[in-house]
Design a protein around this motif. Structure first.
Motif, short mmCIF file in Angstrom:
data_model
loop_
_atom_site.label_atom_id
_atom_site.label_comp_id
_atom_site.label_asym_id
_atom_site.label_seq_id
_atom_site.Cartn_x
_atom_site.Cartn_y
_atom_site.Cartn_z
N GLY A 45 0.77 -1.24 0.00
CA GLY A 45 0.00 0.00 0.00
C GLY A 45 0.80 1.29 0.00
O GLY A 45 0.22 2.37 0.09
N ALA A 46 2.13 1.20 -0.09
CA ALA A 46 2.94 2.43 -0.13
C ALA A 46 2.77 3.14 -1.47
O ALA A 46 2.30 2.57 -2.45
CB ALA A 46 4.41 2.10 0.12
N GLU A 47 3.15 4.40 -1.51
CA GLU A 47 3.12 5.15 -2.76
C GLU A 47 3.96 4.42 -3.81
O GLU A 47 5.02 3.87 -3.48
CB GLU A 47 3.66 6.55 -2.56
CG GLU A 47 2.72 7.47 -1.79
CD GLU A 47 1.43 7.74 -2.55
OE1 GLU A 47 1.51 8.06 -3.75
OE2 GLU A 47 0.36 7.61 -1.94
N PRO A 48 3.51 4.37 -5.06
CA PRO A 48 4.23 3.61 -6.09
C PRO A 48 5.71 4.00 -6.18
O PRO A 48 6.06 5.18 -6.09
CB PRO A 48 3.48 3.97 -7.38
CG PRO A 48 2.09 4.31 -6.93
CD PRO A 48 2.27 4.98 -5.60
N ASN A 49 6.54 2.96 -6.32
CA ASN A 49 7.97 3.12 -6.57
C ASN A 49 8.70 3.89 -5.47
O ASN A 49 9.67 4.60 -5.74
CB ASN A 49 8.20 3.77 -7.94
CG ASN A 49 7.67 2.91 -9.07
OD1 ASN A 49 7.99 1.73 -9.16
ND2 ASN A 49 6.82 3.50 -9.92
N THR A 161 -2.45 3.25 -21.85
CA THR A 161 -1.29 3.55 -21.01
C THR A 161 -1.11 2.43 -19.99
O THR A 161 -2.09 1.90 -19.47
CB THR A 161 -1.48 4.88 -20.25
OG1 THR A 161 -1.75 5.92 -21.17
CG2 THR A 161 -0.24 5.22 -19.43
N SER A 162 0.15 2.07 -19.71
CA SER A 162 0.43 1.11 -18.65
C SER A 162 1.41 1.72 -17.67
O SER A 162 2.41 2.32 -18.07
CB SER A 162 1.02 -0.19 -19.23
OG SER A 162 0.07 -0.88 -20.01
N LEU A 163 1.09 1.60 -16.38
CA LEU A 163 1.93 2.16 -15.32
C LEU A 163 2.59 1.01 -14.56
O LEU A 163 1.94 0.02 -14.25
CB LEU A 163 1.09 3.00 -14.35
CG LEU A 163 0.26 4.12 -14.99
CD1 LEU A 163 -0.58 4.81 -13.92
CD2 LEU A 163 1.17 5.12 -15.69
N ALA A 164 3.88 1.16 -14.25
CA ALA A 164 4.62 0.12 -13.55
C ALA A 164 4.97 0.59 -12.14
O ALA A 164 5.54 1.67 -11.96
CB ALA A 164 5.89 -0.24 -14.31
N ASP A 165 4.61 -0.24 -11.15
CA ASP A 165 4.96 0.01 -9.75
C ASP A 165 5.85 -1.14 -9.30
O ASP A 165 5.42 -2.29 -9.25
CB ASP A 165 3.69 0.08 -8.89
CG ASP A 165 3.99 0.24 -7.41
OD1 ASP A 165 5.16 0.50 -7.07
OD2 ASP A 165 3.05 0.10 -6.60
N TYR A 166 7.10 -0.82 -8.95
CA TYR A 166 8.07 -1.86 -8.60
C TYR A 166 8.20 -2.08 -7.10
O TYR A 166 9.13 -2.75 -6.65
CB TYR A 166 9.43 -1.53 -9.22
CG TYR A 166 9.40 -1.63 -10.73
CD1 TYR A 166 9.12 -2.84 -11.36
CD2 TYR A 166 9.64 -0.51 -11.52
CE1 TYR A 166 9.08 -2.93 -12.74
CE2 TYR A 166 9.61 -0.60 -12.90
CZ TYR A 166 9.33 -1.81 -13.51
OH TYR A 166 9.28 -1.91 -14.88
#
Length: 503
Positions: A45-49, A161-166
């Motif tokens: 649940g943290a902010e992405p990346n 669009t595709s967003l990546a969260d690592y």
């Protein structure tokens, strides 16, 4: 060959002609403090990346370091599944390109998993058990998460669009793979669901994962094939990916049985492929299924082999708790409750919380009332799991004790619990700070009664005239004046006495 829902074969006809063969692959994120090969926090649940570093992002020159706690959790899972623990094994690189895999390979275990050849005796609804053989449980790292925007389904097809969260990339993962599950017949969907349910309960009991299917910390891939009854060879399998609820596991298996039967009955050939599960109850094609050769496995050169000592394995074996369903049956007998009540507690995730509250001195009845009613409502209001509420079994037991000692009424106790949930401190401190303790001094209550009678002379006259039911209005006024801290039964006694009426 696709088959519309209207063309699916009737389930009874499927069972009459074919034998289902299942294989379940369950991925479980471990609840370690940090990721599998780096020191980044393992937190949902943290902010992405924001929970990333050069190691989990696969930047040049970065080197992995194995998480010891993850290895111990993997061993405990293997032991709980009655597996043999490998005395020596290596990690491998599983090579594939996809945007959610920042290194373009995944560090996994291929031919040398940490745990092999186990089983789980799965309880079914009719009281019987079904033994599911476990082929392996191996360690690996999770991938990142992609969010596809612009498509109706949320999948990549049609997305703009595709967003990546690592943040999730590198999270410790255990994959538990069954051997082929045969002989289930018409009960195949039921057994699939029961297995995943039992596995979830087991892993939660071990404390190695929160097994939140809705958050992706437990994900199930369901493999299924059909073979004509009496045939010796398995049919071609499909793999329905990332089924994220217990009910969906059952629905996905049933749908694939009916769909594949329709393909075979029409003379077609089932395609070996991954499939997507849709929450309205059907699967759709994904991609062709890779084989091991496609992944070009080779030993991971940057990690030493994993070689748990016999002493470590035996020490971890001593930490394996009683199987959850056996513990529940024993607890149910101790508490003397019905199957329906126990099922409600299980569904609410309250059994262990109630048991822990009882261990701190509360009665099972009081503990069930708090966790199974008031606190469930609070969890639902906050849209969190019951166990995530900021109150402990010890604190609930302390509230129960205050009620039992006559210091709180049930109504005031709820205000105390709300204070604990709000972070105001321990129950007794909340009771004191909020002035919620029951008033036991008759002189204080009598003064409030006299004031209420003086303020309501018409009601007082009715009571003196024999209409004792009118005393409720005076009792209510006193309770309001004392903010609910007076004993309502004692208030009524004093009201009637003041008006010359017997209690």
């Amino acid at each position: 060959m696709s088959v519309a829902t209207a063309e699916l074969v009737d389930y009874d006809d499927v069972i009459a002609a074919y034998e289902p063969v299942m294989g379940m692959e369950v991925h479980v994120e471990l609840s370690t403090a940090t990721k599998m090969f780096c020191g980044c926090a393992n937190r949902f649940g943290a902010e992405p990346n924001t929970l990333v570093c050069p190691v989990c992002l696969g930047l040049p020159g970065s080197l992995p370091v194995l998480n010891e706690a993850a290895v111990e959790s993997a061993i405990r899972i293997g032991l709980a599944l009655n597996c043999d623990i490998a005395p020596w094994g290596r990690f491998a690189r599983k090579n594939y390109f996809y945007p959610d895999q920042p290194k373009n390979y995944q560090i996994s275990q291929y031919d040398e998993p940490i745990a092999i050849n186990g089983y789980l005796d799965v309880p079914l609804d009719d009281g019987t058990t079904w033994r599911v053989e476990i082929e392996r449980a191996h360690m690996e790292e999770d991938t990142g998460k992609l969010t596809h925007l612009g498509s109706d389904t949320g999948r990549i097809a049609g997305a703009t669009t595709s967003l990546a969260d690592y943040n999730r990339a590198g999270v410790p993962l255990i994959e538990i793979v069954t051997k082929p599950i045969e002989g289930t017949g018409a009960r195949a969907p039921e057994i699939a669901r029961a297995y995943v349910t039992a596995l979830r309960d087991l892993l939660r009991g071990l404390g190695v994962s929160d097994v939140r299917m809705d958050q992706g910390s437990m994900r199930c891939d369901s493999n299924l094939s059909l073979k004509p009854i009496g045939a010796g060879e398995f049919g071609t399998r499909t793999e329905t990916k990332n089924v994220n609820s217990l009910k969906s596991v059952e629905v996905a298996v049933r749908y694939e049985m009916r769909r594949q039967a329709a393909v075979l009955n029409s003379g077609g050939t089932v395609t070996q492929e991954t499939r997507h599960f849709h929450e309205d109850g059907y699967t759709s094609p994904g991609r062709s299924k890779e084989t091991a050769q496609d992944y070009r496995y080779f030993p991971e050169p940057d990690l030493e082999p994993v070689a748990p000592s016999a002493e470590l394995v035996e020490r971890l074996r001593q930490t394996i708790p009683e199987l959850p369903w056996l513990a529940r049956k024993r607890i149910q007998q101790d508490w003397g409750i019905s199957d329906e009540v126990m099922r409600d507690l299980v569904n609410a995730g309250a059994v262990e919380l109630v048991a822990a509250t009882v261990s701190h001195g509360a009665s099972s009845e009081a503990a069930r009332a708090w966790w199974g009613n008031f606190l469930v409502q609070k969890a639902n209001e906050s849209e969190i799991e019951l166990e995530a509420l900021p109150i402990t079994p010890a604190q609930v037991a302390a509230v129960v004790k205050l009620v039992d000692e006559g210091k709180l009424s049930n109504k005031l106790a709820r205000q105390v619990v709300e204070g604990v949930l709000a972070g105001e401190g321990e129950p007794e401190q909340v009771m004191t700070d909020r002035g919620l303790a029951l008033v036991r001094d008759d002189s204080v209550i009598q003064a409030a009664v006299d004031e209420a009678l003086a303020a309501n002379p018409d009601v007082a006259e009715k009571i003196r005239g024999g209409k004792v039911q009118a005393a409720g209005a005076i009792v209510g006024a006193v309770m309001k004046a004392t903010k609910g801290s007076a004993d309502a039964a004692r208030v009524r006694e004093l009201v009637l006495a003041a008006c010359g009426q017997a209690g």
